[in-house]
Write an enzyme that holds these catalytic residues in place. Structure first.
Site, mmCIF file in Angstrom:
data_model
loop_
_atom_site.group_PDB
_atom_site.id
_atom_site.type_symbol
_atom_site.label_atom_id
_atom_site.label_comp_id
_atom_site.label_asym_id
_atom_site.label_seq_id
_atom_site.Cartn_x
_atom_site.Cartn_y
_atom_site.Cartn_z
ATOM 1 C CG HIS A 12 75.067 75.269 91.901
ATOM 2 N ND1 HIS A 12 75.265 76.621 91.921
ATOM 3 C CD2 HIS A 12 75.466 74.837 93.130
ATOM 4 C CE1 HIS A 12 75.753 76.982 93.095
ATOM 5 N NE2 HIS A 12 75.885 75.909 93.841
ATOM 6 C CG HIS A 59 80.967 76.726 94.901
ATOM 7 N ND1 HIS A 59 80.464 76.815 93.622
ATOM 8 C CD2 HIS A 59 79.895 76.622 95.715
ATOM 9 C CE1 HIS A 59 79.134 76.765 93.670
ATOM 10 N NE2 HIS A 59 78.764 76.645 94.920
ATOM 11 C CG HIS A 193 72.219 74.146 100.010
ATOM 12 N ND1 HIS A 193 71.691 75.177 99.265
ATOM 13 C CD2 HIS A 193 73.492 74.005 99.568
ATOM 14 C CE1 HIS A 193 72.613 75.628 98.409
ATOM 15 N NE2 HIS A 193 73.730 74.942 98.586
ATOM 16 C CD GLU A 240 74.771 78.097 96.330
ATOM 17 O OE1 GLU A 240 75.961 77.790 96.396
ATOM 18 O OE2 GLU A 240 73.882 77.266 96.057
HETATM 19 C C1 DHB Z 1 76.338 71.041 98.000
HETATM 20 C C2 DHB Z 1 75.566 72.088 97.493
HETATM 21 C C3 DHB Z 1 76.155 73.216 96.938
HETATM 22 O O1 DHB Z 1 75.451 74.290 96.481
HETATM 23 C C4 DHB Z 1 77.535 73.287 96.845
HETATM 24 O O2 DHB Z 1 78.053 74.370 96.229
HETATM 25 C C5 DHB Z 1 78.334 72.268 97.347
HETATM 26 C C6 DHB Z 1 77.728 71.140 97.921
HETATM 27 C C7 DHB Z 1 75.716 69.817 98.587
HETATM 28 O O3 DHB Z 1 74.490 69.750 98.701
HETATM 29 O O4 DHB Z 1 76.440 68.890 98.940
HETATM 30 FE FE FE Z 2 76.808 76.010 95.774
#
Ligand code: DHB
Ligand code: FE
Length: 281
Positions: A12, A59, A193, A240
């Site tokens: 997302h 978030h 990530h 997540e």
């Molecule tokens: C990014 C990924 C995320 O899941 C998020 O909530 C905010 C930023 C990113 O990859 O930049």
């Molecule tokens: Fe996120």
């Protein structure tokens, strides 16, 4: 009766929404990412869900560190796109399904999942980017959406097992709703990530591909994976992925995988996407 026909999992990333909103989806960087959703858009236009139960995380847009529900269900008539610092995304309002949402709240709470009931909530990229990936840029979203927010921002998040069991309880709740509705469950976020600290930029393709295999073919084994294993292997924001377990728990143990896509990178994130169908009764 209402019926869950399919589940969709997708990352997302906010930059995906920004790319679409600013007309950059055909750029060299973004085209391969959006190509992975071409089938999905055709599939969902054909399948036409009445309602999506969209499992996502906020978030710090609707909730701050002052109030952190572990599981929150949106029972409102509608939900506006949140201002995440650059103004709200130029996407349609999300229209809820209060009758099914209240039925879910009642059924889940009596099934011993202590949901937070939310009657007013703005929705951020965690919810709107998956809708954009699946539906593109329509004037209005083509179906109702029930937001189900999971805390994965402030430690401790719920376990993968708790999320999987919540999915099963969602399936029981939907199956006891008397209206004939075609319901899909979306699990969003992930894949690997990490946006902060010494490991910022972490991507783990081996982990992600093994997860994609296992969540389809052996969800019970995947449900036993501890949350610290998610963080170690997939990064601090890779947690997540427990939200995908809610979606998986809401489907039958044996499902038909109709689409799988994996792409690195989108912004700081490895993007994963699955479409799983329940067997026909
Ligand atoms: C990014 C990924 C995320 O899941 C998020 O909530 C905010 C930023 C990113 O990859 O930049
Ligand atoms: Fe996120």
């Amino acid at each position: 009766m209402a019926k869950i026909t399919a589940g969709v999992a997708t990352s997302h990333v906010p930059a995906i929404g920004a790319a679409l909103d600013s007309g950059k989806s055909g750029d060299d960087y973004w085209a391969p990412l959006f190509a992975g959703y071409a089938f999905s858009k055709e599939w969902i236009a054909r399948e036409k869900p009445d309602v999506i139960i969209l499992v996502y995380n906020d978030h710090a847009s609707a909730f701050s560190l002052e109030l952190i529900p572990t599981f929150a269900i949106g029972c409102a008539e509608e939900f506006s796109p949140a201002d995440e610092g650059w103004g709200p995304r130029p996407v349609p309002k999300v229209i809820g399904h209060p009758a099914l949402a209240w039925h879910l709240a009642e059924s889940l709470i009596l099934d011993e999942f202590d949901m937070t009931i939310v009657n007013r909530m703005d929705v951020d990229h965690g919810l709107t980017v998956p809708l954009s990936l699946m539906f593109g840029q329509p004037e209005a979203w083509p179906c109702k959406v029930i937001p189900l927010a999971v805390n994965v921002v402030q430690y401790p998040p719920p376990s993968g097992k708790r999320c999987f069991d919540l999915g099963k309880a969602i399936a029981r709740a939907v199956e006891s709703f008397p209206e004939d509705l075609k319901v899909m469950v979306f699990g969003t976020g992930g894949m690997s990530h990490q946006l902060q600290g010494p490991r910022a930029g972490l991507i783990n393709k081996d982990h992600d591909n093994a997860f994609l295999d296992r969540i389809v073919s052996d969800p019970v084994a995947q449900s036993k994976v501890a949350h610290l294993d998610y963080v170690r292997e997939a990064g601090s924001e890779g947690i997540e992925l427990v939200m995908w377990m809610v979606m998986r728990g809401a489907l039958h143990e044996t499902v038909r995988q109709v689409h799988r896509f994996y792409h690195v990178p989108a912004s700081n994130t490895a993007v994963g996407h699955l479409i799983l169908e329940n067997p026909e009764p």
